[in-house]
Design a protein around this motif. Structure first.
Motif, PDB file in Angstrom:
ATOM      1  N   MET A 116       7.083  96.174  58.754  1.00  0.00           N
ATOM      2  CA  MET A 116       5.964  95.367  59.215  1.00  0.00           C
ATOM      3  C   MET A 116       6.171  93.880  58.957  1.00  0.00           C
ATOM      4  SD  MET A 116       4.066  97.685  60.498  1.00  0.00           S
ATOM      5  CE  MET A 116       2.571  96.770  60.814  1.00  0.00           C
ATOM      6  N   GLY A 117       7.278  93.528  58.288  1.00  0.00           N
ATOM      7  CA  GLY A 117       7.530  92.122  58.009  1.00  0.00           C
ATOM      8  C   GLY A 117       6.654  91.560  56.909  1.00  0.00           C
ATOM      9  N   PHE A 118       6.137  92.446  56.034  1.00  0.00           N
ATOM     10  CA  PHE A 118       5.325  91.975  54.915  1.00  0.00           C
ATOM     11  C   PHE A 118       6.217  91.346  53.851  1.00  0.00           C
ATOM     12  CE2 PHE A 118       2.265  95.727  55.787  1.00  0.00           C
ATOM     13  CZ  PHE A 118       1.700  95.036  56.833  1.00  0.00           C
ATOM     14  N   ILE A 119       5.624  90.547  52.995  1.00  0.00           N
ATOM     15  CA  ILE A 119       6.318  90.002  51.837  1.00  0.00           C
ATOM     16  C   ILE A 119       5.801  90.735  50.606  1.00  0.00           C
ATOM     17  CG2 ILE A 119       6.743  87.970  50.419  1.00  0.00           C
ATOM     18  CD1 ILE A 119       6.377  86.263  52.908  1.00  0.00           C
ATOM     19  N   ALA A 120       6.665  91.473  49.971  1.00  0.00           N
ATOM     20  CA  ALA A 120       6.266  92.213  48.769  1.00  0.00           C
ATOM     21  C   ALA A 120       6.228  91.274  47.580  1.00  0.00           C
ATOM     22  CB  ALA A 120       7.252  93.342  48.504  1.00  0.00           C
ATOM     23  N   GLN A 121       5.343  91.575  46.640  1.00  0.00           N
ATOM     24  CA  GLN A 121       5.333  90.817  45.396  1.00  0.00           C
ATOM     25  C   GLN A 121       6.326  91.418  44.427  1.00  0.00           C
ATOM     26  OE1 GLN A 121       1.157  90.785  44.181  1.00  0.00           O
ATOM     27  NE2 GLN A 121       1.015  88.679  44.879  1.00  0.00           N
ATOM     28  N   GLY A 122       7.072  90.571  43.758  1.00  0.00           N
ATOM     29  CA  GLY A 122       8.057  91.038  42.796  1.00  0.00           C
ATOM     30  C   GLY A 122       8.790  89.845  42.212  1.00  0.00           C
ATOM     31  N   VAL A 125      12.012  88.172  45.979  1.00  0.00           N
ATOM     32  CA  VAL A 125      11.708  88.723  47.297  1.00  0.00           C
ATOM     33  C   VAL A 125      12.364  87.872  48.374  1.00  0.00           C
ATOM     34  CG1 VAL A 125       9.502  89.698  46.550  1.00  0.00           C
ATOM     35  CG2 VAL A 125       9.562  87.399  47.527  1.00  0.00           C
ATOM     36  N   ALA A 126      12.695  88.512  49.498  1.00  0.00           N
ATOM     37  CA  ALA A 126      13.201  87.799  50.665  1.00  0.00           C
ATOM     38  C   ALA A 126      12.014  87.443  51.552  1.00  0.00           C
ATOM     39  CB  ALA A 126      14.206  88.645  51.421  1.00  0.00           C
ATOM     40  N   VAL A 127      11.877  86.171  51.891  1.00  0.00           N
ATOM     41  CA  VAL A 127      10.776  85.748  52.752  1.00  0.00           C
ATOM     42  C   VAL A 127      11.233  85.594  54.197  1.00  0.00           C
ATOM     43  CG1 VAL A 127       9.529  84.646  50.880  1.00  0.00           C
ATOM     44  CG2 VAL A 127      11.168  83.307  52.196  1.00  0.00           C
ATOM     45  N   ALA A 128      12.535  85.574  54.401  1.00  0.00           N
ATOM     46  CA  ALA A 128      13.091  85.537  55.753  1.00  0.00           C
ATOM     47  C   ALA A 128      14.439  86.237  55.726  1.00  0.00           C
ATOM     48  CB  ALA A 128      13.251  84.096  56.235  1.00  0.00           C
ATOM     49  N   LYS A 129      14.749  86.981  56.798  1.00  0.00           N
ATOM     50  CA  LYS A 129      16.008  87.720  56.839  1.00  0.00           C
ATOM     51  C   LYS A 129      16.517  87.746  58.269  1.00  0.00           C
ATOM     52  CE  LYS A 129      16.438  91.228  54.162  1.00  0.00           C
ATOM     53  NZ  LYS A 129      16.297  92.563  53.518  1.00  0.00           N
ATOM     54  N   GLY A 130      17.811  87.392  58.440  1.00  0.00           N
ATOM     55  CA  GLY A 130      18.427  87.391  59.751  1.00  0.00           C
ATOM     56  C   GLY A 130      18.958  88.751  60.136  1.00  0.00           C
ATOM     57  N   ALA A 131      19.378  88.861  61.398  1.00  0.00           N
ATOM     58  CA  ALA A 131      19.860  90.140  61.917  1.00  0.00           C
ATOM     59  C   ALA A 131      21.096  90.625  61.181  1.00  0.00           C
ATOM     60  CB  ALA A 131      20.161  90.001  63.413  1.00  0.00           C
ATOM     61  N   ASN A 132      21.877  89.733  60.623  1.00  0.00           N
ATOM     62  CA  ASN A 132      23.102  90.109  59.910  1.00  0.00           C
ATOM     63  C   ASN A 132      22.937  90.090  58.395  1.00  0.00           C
ATOM     64  OD1 ASN A 132      24.778  90.480  62.247  1.00  0.00           O
ATOM     65  ND2 ASN A 132      24.730  88.255  62.501  1.00  0.00           N
ATOM     66  N   ALA A 134      21.554  87.778  56.328  1.00  0.00           N
ATOM     67  CA  ALA A 134      21.338  86.518  55.620  1.00  0.00           C
ATOM     68  C   ALA A 134      19.855  86.373  55.294  1.00  0.00           C
ATOM     69  CB  ALA A 134      21.815  85.344  56.471  1.00  0.00           C
ATOM     70  N   SER A 135      19.555  85.801  54.137  1.00  0.00           N
ATOM     71  CA  SER A 135      18.160  85.742  53.722  1.00  0.00           C
ATOM     72  C   SER A 135      17.851  84.451  52.980  1.00  0.00           C
ATOM     73  CB  SER A 135      17.815  86.931  52.817  1.00  0.00           C
ATOM     74  OG  SER A 135      18.556  86.865  51.612  1.00  0.00           O
ATOM     75  N   THR A 136      16.579  84.103  53.030  1.00  0.00           N
ATOM     76  CA  THR A 136      16.033  83.050  52.183  1.00  0.00           C
ATOM     77  C   THR A 136      15.026  83.721  51.270  1.00  0.00           C
ATOM     78  OG1 THR A 136      16.299  81.384  53.905  1.00  0.00           O
ATOM     79  CG2 THR A 136      14.779  80.875  52.116  1.00  0.00           C
ATOM     80  N   GLY A 137      15.200  83.528  49.977  1.00  0.00           N
ATOM     81  CA  GLY A 137      14.358  84.230  49.029  1.00  0.00           C
ATOM     82  C   GLY A 137      13.627  83.310  48.082  1.00  0.00           C
ATOM     83  N   MET A 138      12.669  83.897  47.397  1.00  0.00           N
ATOM     84  CA  MET A 138      11.946  83.204  46.334  1.00  0.00           C
ATOM     85  C   MET A 138      11.998  84.089  45.096  1.00  0.00           C
ATOM     86  SD  MET A 138       8.609  81.724  48.384  1.00  0.00           S
ATOM     87  CE  MET A 138       8.272  80.491  47.114  1.00  0.00           C
ATOM     88  N   ALA A 139      12.076  83.453  43.933  1.00  0.00           N
ATOM     89  CA  ALA A 139      12.194  84.233  42.706  1.00  0.00           C
ATOM     90  C   ALA A 139      11.521  83.516  41.549  1.00  0.00           C
ATOM     91  CB  ALA A 139      13.668  84.487  42.370  1.00  0.00           C
ATOM     92  N   VAL A 140      11.114  84.323  40.567  1.00  0.00           N
ATOM     93  CA  VAL A 140      10.608  83.827  39.288  1.00  0.00           C
ATOM     94  C   VAL A 140      11.375  84.545  38.192  1.00  0.00           C
ATOM     95  CG1 VAL A 140       8.645  83.651  37.736  1.00  0.00           C
ATOM     96  CG2 VAL A 140       8.305  83.348  40.190  1.00  0.00           C
ATOM     97  N   ILE A 141      11.947  83.783  37.274  1.00  0.00           N
ATOM     98  CA  ILE A 141      12.704  84.360  36.159  1.00  0.00           C
ATOM     99  C   ILE A 141      12.007  83.936  34.872  1.00  0.00           C
ATOM    100  CG2 ILE A 141      14.950  84.488  35.009  1.00  0.00           C
ATOM    101  CD1 ILE A 141      16.220  83.592  37.659  1.00  0.00           C
TER     102      ILE A 141
END
Length: 247
Positions: A116-122, A125-132, A134-141
């Motif tokens: 569904m293209g949702f953004i999971a909390q964790g 997480v990947a907020v965008a992902k290409g067909a091959n 590739a992704s743009t993510g956000m993280a908290v450490i």
């Protein structure tokens, strides 16, 4: 007229049919198996040795034994035999050993958040992902640095190589002793994410910066001011963007 329903293939009661209760009970068994679908696992390609009555499984690829040819279908153990339910587009299933919801797309069972293209909390997480891939993510450490001592303390968690940092937040969870305040930063930039921070329990800081790329794993450093650390605990959180490679 069809003898079964269009979607679940539930048997109809037919005119002048003998023993209508048999057909009715069969329909109830099928409804009981498929409504509020909860799956034990989707990791098995062969039937388990001792399934519980009513246990349901999503059959893994390259299925064998009784499940041969059932790849991706739902198998349910009923009255001492396996019953097959061919998966239909849009079916939802809760997978117990993964604690997540899957949806059948017509070709594969996918996590609902992906389909569904949702953004999971964790934590990451990947907020965008290409067909091959590739992704743009956000993280908290996060890490809690306790039993502070000495002139400074480095975190064991690090800003990852090739991450883009938005900031480092902090909270004094146990009053810091020895120092009159402290800085939060990195080696060479002691107060990069905040300077002269409060030592009382509950003191906080949102150490935002202009987004900055880091090219090596980099720990966070707390530096004592006005004396050495002799105790206390500070919780830090690194807020960052990640860049995932295409496959």
């Amino acid at each position: 007229m069809s003898e079964t329903t269009a979607h679940l293939a539930l048997p109809f009661l037919m005119a002048a049919q003998a023993q209508k209760h048999v057909t009715h009970n069969e329909a109830l068994r099928m409804l009981d198996a498929m409504v509020q679908l909860s799956i034990v696992t989707r990791a098995l390609a062969a039937p388990p040795a001792s399934p519980a009555e009513g246990a349901r499984y999503i059959v893994a690829p390259s299925a064998t034994g009784v499940w041969s040819g059932w790849d991706g279908n739902v198998a349910c153990w009923l009255d001492g035999a396996w019953m097959r339910f061919p998966s239909q587009p849009g079916w939802l299933a809760w997978v117990e050993d993964e604690a997540q919801v899957l949806v059948w797309t017509g070709a594969a069972w996918l996590p609902l958040v992906d389909a569904m293209g949702f953004i999971a909390q964790g934590p990451s997480v990947a907020v965008a992902k290409g067909a091959n891939g590739a992704s743009t993510g956000m993280a908290v450490i996060e890490e809690t640095l306790s039993s502070l001592s000495g002139t400074s303390r480095d975190s064991t968690v690090t800003i990852p190589d090739r991450a883009i940092v938005l900031g480092v937040s902090s909270r004094t969870v146990t009053a810091v002793t020895g120092a009159t305040s402290y800085d939060c930063g990195i080696v060479g930039e002691a107060s990069k994410f905040g300077g002269s921070l409060g030592i009382a329990a509950g003191s906080t800081n949102r150490g935002v910066v202009g987004p900055q790329a880091f090219y090596a794993d980099t720990p966070i450093r707390l530096t004592a001011r006005g004396g050495n650390f002799t105790g206390g605990a500070v919780r830090i959180a690194i807020h960052l963007l990640t860049v995932g490679l295409p496959s």
